[in-house]
Write a protein that holds these residues in place. Structure first.
Motif, PDB file in Angstrom:
ATOM      1  N   ALA A 308       0.825  -1.210   0.000  1.00 39.36           N
ATOM      2  CA  ALA A 308       0.000   0.000   0.000  1.00 39.36           C
ATOM      3  C   ALA A 308       0.853   1.252   0.000  1.00 39.36           C
ATOM      4  CB  ALA A 308      -0.945  -0.008   1.203  1.00 39.36           C
ATOM      5  N   ALA A 309       1.850   1.297   0.886  1.00 37.91           N
ATOM      6  CA  ALA A 309       2.707   2.484   0.957  1.00 37.91           C
ATOM      7  C   ALA A 309       3.538   2.645  -0.310  1.00 37.91           C
ATOM      8  CB  ALA A 309       3.620   2.388   2.178  1.00 37.91           C
ATOM      9  N   TYR A 310       4.029   1.548  -0.810  1.00 37.70           N
ATOM     10  CA  TYR A 310       4.804   1.550  -2.050  1.00 37.70           C
ATOM     11  C   TYR A 310       3.978   2.154  -3.183  1.00 37.70           C
ATOM     12  CZ  TYR A 310       7.544  -0.723  -5.865  1.00 37.70           C
ATOM     13  OH  TYR A 310       8.282  -1.013  -6.989  1.00 37.70           O
ATOM     14  N   ASP A 311       2.734   1.715  -3.298  1.00 38.86           N
ATOM     15  CA  ASP A 311       1.881   2.218  -4.374  1.00 38.86           C
ATOM     16  C   ASP A 311       1.423   3.652  -4.133  1.00 38.86           C
ATOM     17  OD1 ASP A 311       2.032   0.139  -6.140  1.00 38.86           O
ATOM     18  OD2 ASP A 311       0.150  -0.811  -5.560  1.00 38.86           O
ATOM     19  N   ILE A 312       1.261   4.039  -2.872  1.00 38.29           N
ATOM     20  CA  ILE A 312       0.909   5.430  -2.582  1.00 38.29           C
ATOM     21  C   ILE A 312       1.993   6.371  -3.096  1.00 38.29           C
ATOM     22  CG2 ILE A 312       0.738   7.122  -0.699  1.00 38.29           C
ATOM     23  CD1 ILE A 312      -0.913   5.039   0.838  1.00 38.29           C
ATOM     24  N   ILE A 313       3.245   6.019  -2.860  1.00 35.51           N
ATOM     25  CA  ILE A 313       4.340   6.873  -3.326  1.00 35.51           C
ATOM     26  C   ILE A 313       4.362   6.939  -4.849  1.00 35.51           C
ATOM     27  CG2 ILE A 313       6.852   7.171  -3.396  1.00 35.51           C
ATOM     28  CD1 ILE A 313       5.572   7.843  -0.689  1.00 35.51           C
ATOM     29  N   TYR A 314       4.159   5.815  -5.508  1.00 36.28           N
ATOM     30  CA  TYR A 314       4.118   5.825  -6.973  1.00 36.28           C
ATOM     31  C   TYR A 314       2.919   6.619  -7.491  1.00 36.28           C
ATOM     32  CZ  TYR A 314       8.117   2.958  -8.256  1.00 36.28           C
ATOM     33  OH  TYR A 314       9.406   2.509  -8.484  1.00 36.28           O
ATOM     34  N   TRP A 315       1.795   6.548  -6.778  1.00 34.07           N
ATOM     35  CA  TRP A 315       0.616   7.330  -7.150  1.00 34.07           C
ATOM     36  C   TRP A 315       0.913   8.831  -7.041  1.00 34.07           C
ATOM     37  CZ3 TRP A 315      -4.665   6.736  -4.107  1.00 34.07           C
ATOM     38  CH2 TRP A 315      -5.650   7.511  -4.727  1.00 34.07           C
ATOM     39  N   ILE A 316       1.531   9.221  -5.954  1.00 38.89           N
ATOM     40  CA  ILE A 316       1.887  10.633  -5.768  1.00 38.89           C
ATOM     41  C   ILE A 316       2.881  11.083  -6.834  1.00 38.89           C
ATOM     42  CG2 ILE A 316       3.085  12.248  -4.234  1.00 38.89           C
ATOM     43  CD1 ILE A 316       1.863  10.681  -1.866  1.00 38.89           C
ATOM     44  N   ALA A 317       3.878  10.255  -7.097  1.00 33.20           N
ATOM     45  CA  ALA A 317       4.887  10.614  -8.109  1.00 33.20           C
ATOM     46  C   ALA A 317       4.236  10.782  -9.480  1.00 33.20           C
ATOM     47  CB  ALA A 317       5.975   9.539  -8.159  1.00 33.20           C
ATOM     48  N   ASP A 318       3.310   9.879  -9.812  1.00 33.17           N
ATOM     49  CA  ASP A 318       2.602   9.989 -11.084  1.00 33.17           C
ATOM     50  C   ASP A 318       1.777  11.271 -11.147  1.00 33.17           C
ATOM     51  OD1 ASP A 318       1.324   8.662 -13.611  1.00 33.17           O
ATOM     52  OD2 ASP A 318      -0.388   9.189 -12.339  1.00 33.17           O
ATOM     53  N   ALA A 319       1.133  11.629 -10.032  1.00 32.24           N
ATOM     54  CA  ALA A 319       0.324  12.847  -9.997  1.00 32.24           C
ATOM     55  C   ALA A 319       1.191  14.096 -10.156  1.00 32.24           C
ATOM     56  CB  ALA A 319      -0.462  12.908  -8.688  1.00 32.24           C
TER      57      ALA A 319
END
Length: 384
Positions: A308-319
């Protein structure tokens, strides 16, 4: 004076002086690193670290490295509020990941909203985290990567009634927990709506460790199953104490599950069912498990929190990348506009009306042979 908070600041800027000329983009993370929830929080911290290191090694975002700033909020609203305030006012982060507790994210919302900094929770499953119950409108700066309590409550109730044939159930809840109360409400509503009977509705307050009185009442009610919308420590104790009383109902719980429960409950867990976000033994997770073990020297025991945390960071980076600038309002808009983003564990589209991920399936697990085994993916079918 603001109470001192333990801060773990990871300036994960690989070869920053040589590779990056620009200042770092700061991302905050609120994690429960100490206390009863530490097993989840430490894995979220480490999952975020993995993502930031990978992103920086690949060139960062907008030509800038990411800097991760992690605060220990100790599962306390006061600490979460102070940490969020520090992140937005002093550290000047553009987005925040965490926490995994609904009550903490509800508490921090006024801080992030005023600062216009988006926050993405890992497992804050109460609907009020992202939707204001007074207006029914999405809170502009609050998002989640998980499904909600109503979803979990529906799945638990439907699985007992439709799949396991249970017609009479009991429930035990923590009256001081937003998470527990929210999930309980929808379990009862769905189970009774399907035609089932909630024969006993027991309660306790956080910190209690003796549940024998409640278990005796549930046993005497004739309940065939017990729903536990709780966190792992209480659920483990409840199952253990039920076994000590000679009672073996069907137990079902939600994402408060932890692999570490077995240390407390032992074989009393065998046969229990769990509504969870992922299957622990899914082969898809193996690459991330390997990265985690290589980086931190041990295999993850709470791999779902890591993911979850791993994907949250990738989500933020993509945004940030889609926004074209590292500013809170622009990043918020890009987070809300996320559509068909391929993350590690699912493809994400945001429901703009709720700020929930659309159509995220739940995994049904059963504990046997020393661990929780995947049974099937399940989505609620009822209108209750």
């Amino acid at each position: 004076m603001m109470k001192k908070i333990l801060v773990l600041s990871f300036c994960l800027l690989l070869l920053a002086s040589a590779a990056f000329a620009a200042d770092p983009i700061k991302i905050g993370y609120l994690a429960n690193l100490t206390g009863d929830a530490a097993t989840w929080g430490t894995h979220e911290r480490d999952g975020a670290i993995l993502a930031v290191e990978e992103i920086n090694a690949a060139g960062g975002v907008l030509g800038r490295p990411l800097e991760l700033i992690v605060y220990d909020v100790r599962a306390r609203a006061e600490d979460a509020i102070n940490a969020a305030r520090r992140l937005v006012q002093e550290d000047k982060v553009v987005a925040i990941g965490g926490t995994n507790f609904s009550g903490l994210n509800i508490a921090t919302y006024p801080i992030v909203a005023e600062a216009k900094v988006p926050q993405i929770g890992s497992f804050p499953t109460n609907p009020a985290v992202t939707v204001d119950p007074a207006t029914g409108q999405a809170r502009p700066y609050s998002f989640r990567i998980c499904f909600t309590d109503p979803y979990q409550g529906k799945v638990m109730a439907e699985y007992l009634f439709n799949k396991l044939g249970v017609k009479k159930a009991a429930i035990i809840r923590d009256v001081g927990s937003d998470y527990s109360e929210g999930l309980s409400e929808y379990f009862v509503k769905t189970f009774e709506g399907l035609g089932g009977t909630v024969a006993a509705n027991e309660a306790f307050r956080g910190g209690d460790v003796d549940f024998r009185a409640q278990l005796t009442n549930m046993k005497n009610s004739g309940a065939e199953a017990v729903a536990m919308p709780l966190l792992y420590k209480e659920m483990a104790l409840i199952m253990k104490q039920a076994a000590e009383l000679g009672w073996k109902p069907i137990f079902i719980g939600g994402d408060g599950y932890s692999a570490n429960m077995h240390e407390i409950a032992g074989d009393a867990m065998v046969g229990s069912y769990w509504v969870y976000h992922l299957s622990f033994d899914d082969p898809m997770l193996e690459p991330l498990k390997a990265k985690f073990e290589k980086r931190f020297g041990a295999a993850p025991t709470e791999v779902v929190n890591t993911v979850a945390a791993y994907d949250i960071i990738y989500w933020i980076a993509d945004a940030i990348k889609r926004a074209g600038k590292a500013e809170g309002e622009a990043v918020r808009d890009a987070i809300e506009d996320t559509k068909d983003l391929k993350l590690f564990h699912f493809t994400l589209t945001v429901d703009k009306a709720t700020h929930n991920p659309l159509n995220k399936p739940a995994a049904i697990l059963q504990f046997k042979d020393g661990s929780a085994k995947f049974l099937e993916m399940y989505a609620p079918q009822s209108e209750f």
